[in-house]
Each structure stands twice: as structure tokens, then as C-alpha cells.
Scaffold this active site. Structure first.
Site, short mmCIF file in Angstrom:
data_model
loop_
_atom_site.label_atom_id
_atom_site.label_comp_id
_atom_site.label_asym_id
_atom_site.label_seq_id
_atom_site.Cartn_x
_atom_site.Cartn_y
_atom_site.Cartn_z
N ASP A 154 -3.09 0.70 6.66
CA ASP A 154 -3.48 1.32 7.78
C ASP A 154 -5.16 1.75 7.48
O ASP A 154 -5.26 1.95 6.46
CB ASP A 154 -2.86 2.66 8.38
N HIS A 206 5.24 1.68 11.09
CA HIS A 206 4.56 2.60 10.29
C HIS A 206 5.68 3.01 8.81
O HIS A 206 6.66 3.38 9.04
CB HIS A 206 4.10 4.11 10.74
N GLY A 213 2.81 7.75 21.57
CA GLY A 213 1.70 7.74 20.74
C GLY A 213 1.22 6.22 20.28
O GLY A 213 0.59 6.00 19.27
N ASN A 219 6.03 3.72 17.17
CA ASN A 219 5.56 4.72 18.13
C ASN A 219 5.68 3.71 19.49
O ASN A 219 5.36 2.48 19.51
CB ASN A 219 4.15 5.17 18.04
N HIS A 230 4.56 -2.55 15.78
CA HIS A 230 3.97 -2.18 14.40
C HIS A 230 4.94 -1.22 13.72
O HIS A 230 5.27 -0.09 14.55
CB HIS A 230 2.81 -2.07 14.10
P1 5GP Z 1 -0.11 3.55 16.80
O1 5GP Z 1 -0.86 4.96 17.16
O2 5GP Z 1 -0.67 2.33 17.73
O3 5GP Z 1 1.31 3.46 16.38
O4 5GP Z 1 -0.82 3.02 15.38
C1 5GP Z 1 -1.92 2.32 15.37
C2 5GP Z 1 -2.25 2.42 13.96
O5 5GP Z 1 -3.07 1.20 13.71
C3 5GP Z 1 -2.99 3.61 13.60
O6 5GP Z 1 -2.50 4.25 12.53
C4 5GP Z 1 -4.42 2.79 13.12
O7 5GP Z 1 -5.32 3.67 12.45
C5 5GP Z 1 -4.15 1.44 12.77
N1 5GP Z 1 -5.30 0.70 13.17
C6 5GP Z 1 -6.15 0.50 14.50
N2 5GP Z 1 -6.83 -0.70 14.19
C7 5GP Z 1 -6.60 -1.25 13.07
C8 5GP Z 1 -7.12 -2.15 12.28
O8 5GP Z 1 -7.85 -2.89 12.97
N3 5GP Z 1 -6.70 -2.50 10.93
C9 5GP Z 1 -5.88 -1.79 10.45
N4 5GP Z 1 -5.65 -2.00 9.29
N5 5GP Z 1 -5.36 -0.81 10.94
C10 5GP Z 1 -5.51 -0.33 12.21
#
Ligand code: 5GP
Length: 115
Positions: free
Chosen positions: A31, A103, A94, A88, A101
Site C-alpha cells: 500500500d 487489505h 470505506g 472495504n 482489493h
Molecule cells: P480502500 O479505502 O479503497 O479500501 O483502500 C485503498 C487503498 O489503496 C488505500 O489504503 C490507499 O493507501 C491505497 N492506494 C491508493 N492509491 C494507491 C496507489 O497508487 N498505489 C498503491 N500501492 N496503493 C494505493
């Protein structure tokens, strides 16, 4: 389905900085803004917007993503101390990136209260 950076990763148009695992059907990478000492995201290469959009035929990939999280946790030395595996889903769940994806988060106790 809306395009996103994760869709670009899945199509191979962009490469995440730190790839932890890749095969024909999934990609695991760090991340960019880690919420825990170990924070890895696992995405399917087949485009799926979220758990809410999952079909029965796509359910197998999700179980293999969870299994891959378990193997990565073992490789990274956080299996014994414990970790979180989560999805999420949608705005109130969230979810910011509109591409499925998983986590994988672990590596200490201190980060949990922030989630
Ligand atoms: P969500 O809130 O959608 O479940 O989590 C998205 C996650 O993707 C967040 O933890 C954020 O830090 C990560 N993220 C967003 N953009 C990028 C990116 O361009 N590269 C990487 N490696 N992680 C990303």
C-alpha cells in the site's frame, strides 16, 4: 466499471512500486500509504469493482486471494503475531478505489485502533 489505478495495475499498464506476488490471476503489492507496518493489497487481474459486484463464478478467486494473504503473512513474519484481512465495500464501507482489493495488515498492535 469505472477505471482506476488498480485496474491499470491489473492490466499491466502501470507497475506498483513494490510487488510482493504475481501470477496469472492476481497481483499483491505494498500500500502506498500504509496503515500498519505490513500493509499489502491483493487485487484480481479480472476486473471486479467490489465484493458487492462479485458473481458466484468469481468467488473462487477471492478465496485464493485470502489464501495468498495467509502465505504472504507467513513469508513476512507476521503470521504468529496475527494480522487483519479485509475488504472495504462501497462508500460506507470505506472503499475509495473502485476495484476489488484485499487489505493484509499486521506487524504490531499499535495501528489497530486507527482502523
Ligand atoms: P480502500 O479505502 O479503497 O479500501 O483502500 C485503498 C487503498 O489503496 C488505500 O489504503 C490507499 O493507501 C491505497 N492506494 C491508493 N492509491 C494507491 C496507489 O497508487 N498505489 C498503491 N500501492 N496503493 C494505493
Amino acid at each position: 466499471m469505472e477505471d482506476s489505478i488498480f485496474a491499470q495495475f491489473a492490466r499491466g499498464e502501470l507497475r506498483p512500486d513494490k510487488v510482493r506476488f504475481e501470477n496469472d490471476e492476481m497481483l499483491a503489492f505494498d500500500d502506498i500509504n500504509p496503515a500498519a507496518p505490513v500493509h499489502i493489497l491483493i487485487i484480481p487481474k479480472e476486473p471486479i469493482a467490489s465484493v458487492a459486484e462479485l458473481t458466484e463464478a468469481q468467488a473462487g478467486i477471492v478465496s485464493r486471494m485470502v489464501y495468498r494473504a495467509k502465505l504472504l503473512a507467513e513469508e513476512l513474519g507476521i503470521a504468529e503475531s496475527g494480522y487483519r484481512v479485509s475488504f472495504n465495500v462501497g462508500k460506507d464501507g470505506g472503499q475509495i478505489v473502485p476495484y476489488l482489493h484485499l487489505h493484509l495488515m499486521g506487524g504490531s498492535h499499535s495501528w489497530r485502533d486507527r482502523q
